[in-house]
Design a protein around this motif. Structure first.
Motif, mmCIF file in Angstrom:
data_model
loop_
_atom_site.group_PDB
_atom_site.id
_atom_site.type_symbol
_atom_site.label_atom_id
_atom_site.label_comp_id
_atom_site.label_asym_id
_atom_site.label_seq_id
_atom_site.Cartn_x
_atom_site.Cartn_y
_atom_site.Cartn_z
ATOM 1 N N ASP A 28 -5.023 -39.299 -0.723
ATOM 2 C CA ASP A 28 -6.125 -39.481 -1.676
ATOM 3 C C ASP A 28 -5.692 -40.281 -2.906
ATOM 4 O O ASP A 28 -6.508 -40.951 -3.537
ATOM 5 C CB ASP A 28 -6.680 -38.132 -2.136
ATOM 6 N N GLU A 29 -4.426 -40.200 -3.225
ATOM 7 C CA GLU A 29 -3.930 -40.898 -4.422
ATOM 8 C C GLU A 29 -3.933 -42.416 -4.233
ATOM 9 O O GLU A 29 -3.932 -43.153 -5.212
ATOM 10 C CB GLU A 29 -2.535 -40.408 -4.801
ATOM 11 N N ILE A 30 -3.956 -42.884 -3.009
ATOM 12 C CA ILE A 30 -4.031 -44.332 -2.763
ATOM 13 C C ILE A 30 -5.317 -44.877 -3.366
ATOM 14 O O ILE A 30 -5.307 -45.855 -4.129
ATOM 15 C CB ILE A 30 -3.943 -44.650 -1.256
ATOM 16 N N GLU A 31 -6.439 -44.236 -3.042
ATOM 17 C CA GLU A 31 -7.722 -44.687 -3.597
ATOM 18 C C GLU A 31 -7.770 -44.471 -5.101
ATOM 19 O O GLU A 31 -8.342 -45.279 -5.830
ATOM 20 C CB GLU A 31 -8.896 -43.990 -2.909
ATOM 21 N N ARG A 32 -7.160 -43.412 -5.585
ATOM 22 C CA ARG A 32 -7.131 -43.146 -7.028
ATOM 23 C C ARG A 32 -6.421 -44.287 -7.756
ATOM 24 O O ARG A 32 -6.900 -44.792 -8.766
ATOM 25 C CB ARG A 32 -6.422 -41.814 -7.279
ATOM 26 N N VAL A 33 -5.283 -44.721 -7.242
ATOM 27 C CA VAL A 33 -4.529 -45.822 -7.862
ATOM 28 C C VAL A 33 -5.359 -47.101 -7.815
ATOM 29 O O VAL A 33 -5.431 -47.837 -8.810
ATOM 30 C CB VAL A 33 -3.160 -46.014 -7.175
ATOM 31 N N ARG A 34 -6.002 -47.370 -6.706
ATOM 32 C CA ARG A 34 -6.836 -48.581 -6.603
ATOM 33 C C ARG A 34 -7.998 -48.529 -7.597
ATOM 34 O O ARG A 34 -8.354 -49.540 -8.200
ATOM 35 C CB ARG A 34 -7.335 -48.749 -5.166
ATOM 36 N N PHE A 35 -8.584 -47.347 -7.760
ATOM 37 C CA PHE A 35 -9.671 -47.169 -8.725
ATOM 38 C C PHE A 35 -9.176 -47.431 -10.146
ATOM 39 O O PHE A 35 -9.806 -48.165 -10.911
ATOM 40 C CB PHE A 35 -10.240 -45.749 -8.593
ATOM 41 N N VAL A 36 -8.036 -46.864 -10.488
ATOM 42 C CA VAL A 36 -7.448 -47.079 -11.821
ATOM 43 C C VAL A 36 -7.168 -48.557 -12.035
ATOM 44 O O VAL A 36 -7.448 -49.102 -13.105
ATOM 45 C CB VAL A 36 -6.169 -46.219 -11.994
ATOM 46 N N GLN A 37 -6.674 -49.233 -11.027
ATOM 47 C CA GLN A 37 -6.403 -50.664 -11.125
ATOM 48 C C GLN A 37 -7.683 -51.454 -11.391
ATOM 49 O O GLN A 37 -7.686 -52.385 -12.188
ATOM 50 C CB GLN A 37 -5.734 -51.176 -9.842
ATOM 51 N N ARG A 38 -8.764 -51.083 -10.729
ATOM 52 C CA ARG A 38 -10.048 -51.764 -10.965
ATOM 53 C C ARG A 38 -10.511 -51.553 -12.410
ATOM 54 O O ARG A 38 -11.029 -52.485 -13.039
ATOM 55 C CB ARG A 38 -11.110 -51.285 -9.975
ATOM 56 N N LEU A 39 -10.313 -50.360 -12.927
ATOM 57 C CA LEU A 39 -10.713 -50.088 -14.310
ATOM 58 C C LEU A 39 -9.849 -50.873 -15.295
ATOM 59 O O LEU A 39 -10.348 -51.410 -16.284
ATOM 60 C CB LEU A 39 -10.661 -48.590 -14.597
ATOM 61 N N TYR A 40 -8.550 -50.953 -15.019
ATOM 62 C CA TYR A 40 -7.680 -51.788 -15.859
ATOM 63 C C TYR A 40 -8.127 -53.249 -15.799
ATOM 64 O O TYR A 40 -8.171 -53.931 -16.817
ATOM 65 C CB TYR A 40 -6.217 -51.694 -15.422
ATOM 66 N N ALA A 41 -8.440 -53.724 -14.600
ATOM 67 C CA ALA A 41 -8.877 -55.114 -14.442
ATOM 68 C C ALA A 41 -10.169 -55.382 -15.201
ATOM 69 O O ALA A 41 -10.421 -56.515 -15.623
ATOM 70 C CB ALA A 41 -9.050 -55.446 -12.954
ATOM 71 N N ALA A 42 -10.977 -54.341 -15.396
ATOM 72 C CA ALA A 42 -12.222 -54.482 -16.154
ATOM 73 C C ALA A 42 -11.973 -54.464 -17.662
ATOM 74 O O ALA A 42 -12.911 -54.586 -18.445
ATOM 75 C CB ALA A 42 -13.194 -53.364 -15.774
ATOM 76 N N GLY A 43 -10.709 -54.308 -18.052
ATOM 77 C CA GLY A 43 -10.372 -54.357 -19.468
ATOM 78 C C GLY A 43 -10.321 -53.010 -20.155
ATOM 79 O O GLY A 43 -10.252 -52.939 -21.382
ATOM 80 N N LEU A 44 -10.334 -51.929 -19.387
ATOM 81 C CA LEU A 44 -10.307 -50.601 -19.993
ATOM 82 C C LEU A 44 -8.875 -50.160 -20.264
ATOM 83 O O LEU A 44 -7.961 -50.494 -19.511
ATOM 84 C CB LEU A 44 -10.992 -49.585 -19.082
ATOM 85 N N SER A 45 -8.702 -49.390 -21.309
ATOM 86 C CA SER A 45 -7.383 -48.850 -21.653
ATOM 87 C C SER A 45 -7.145 -47.552 -20.886
ATOM 88 O O SER A 45 -8.089 -46.942 -20.365
ATOM 89 C CB SER A 45 -7.316 -48.555 -23.153
ATOM 90 N N SER A 46 -5.905 -47.115 -20.836
ATOM 91 C CA SER A 46 -5.605 -45.857 -20.148
ATOM 92 C C SER A 46 -6.328 -44.697 -20.819
ATOM 93 O O SER A 46 -6.808 -43.782 -20.144
ATOM 94 C CB SER A 46 -4.095 -45.612 -20.082
ATOM 95 N N ARG A 47 -6.464 -44.728 -22.125
ATOM 96 C CA ARG A 47 -7.172 -43.663 -22.844
ATOM 97 C C ARG A 47 -8.639 -43.598 -22.404
ATOM 98 O O ARG A 47 -9.179 -42.529 -22.165
ATOM 99 C CB ARG A 47 -7.096 -43.880 -24.353
#
Length: 131
Positions: free
Chosen positions: A41-60
């Motif tokens: 399940d963490e594979i999709e979680r990492v991909r999701f986080v990457q998409r959010l980073y690519a959208a310009g969002l910060s980790s916070r």
């Protein structure tokens, strides 16, 4: 799976995965020797986080959005929606600032080009064979 395999399967560095975990974006279990272990399940979680980073969002900001994914509810969805709108507005403001900076640079480039053209037309032409 161990961290190296997760990195390989997602195309994300081991260092980034450790950072994600530090920031609360990713969770693992630990073996008795302290090695991280992840589920598929963490594979999709990492991909999701990457998409959010690519959208310009910060980790916070991503941490603030994760309850909508982890515990879907109307309240979490509404909060995530509001946060996404805020982020889009922030990015719009940044784009406007960058556009203004680009326009100012264009004016400077034009002024410099005009100045260089004036200098070139004032300079006497050298005779062939002379400097």
């Amino acid at each position: 799976m161990r961290i190296g395999e997760l990195a390989s399967r997602t195309g994300v560095s081991v260092r980034s995965l450790r950072y994600y975990e530090e920031q609360g974006l990713l969770a693992s279990t630990r073996s008795t020797s302290g090695q991280r272990h992840y589920t598929d399940d963490e594979i999709e979680r990492v991909r999701f986080v990457q998409r959010l980073y690519a959208a310009g969002l910060s980790s916070r900001t991503i941490v603030e959005l994760l309850p909508c994914v982890d515990s879907p509810s109307e309240q979490n969805s509404d909060e995530a929606f509001g946060r996404l709108i805020q982020e889009r507005d922030r990015i719009d403001r940044h784009i406007n600032e960058l556009s203004g900076a680009r326009d100012a640079l264009d004016r400077l480039i034009d002024a410099n080009r005009a100045h260089r053209d004036r200098l070139t037309t004032r300079r006497p032409q050298a005779l062939p064979g002379t400097r």
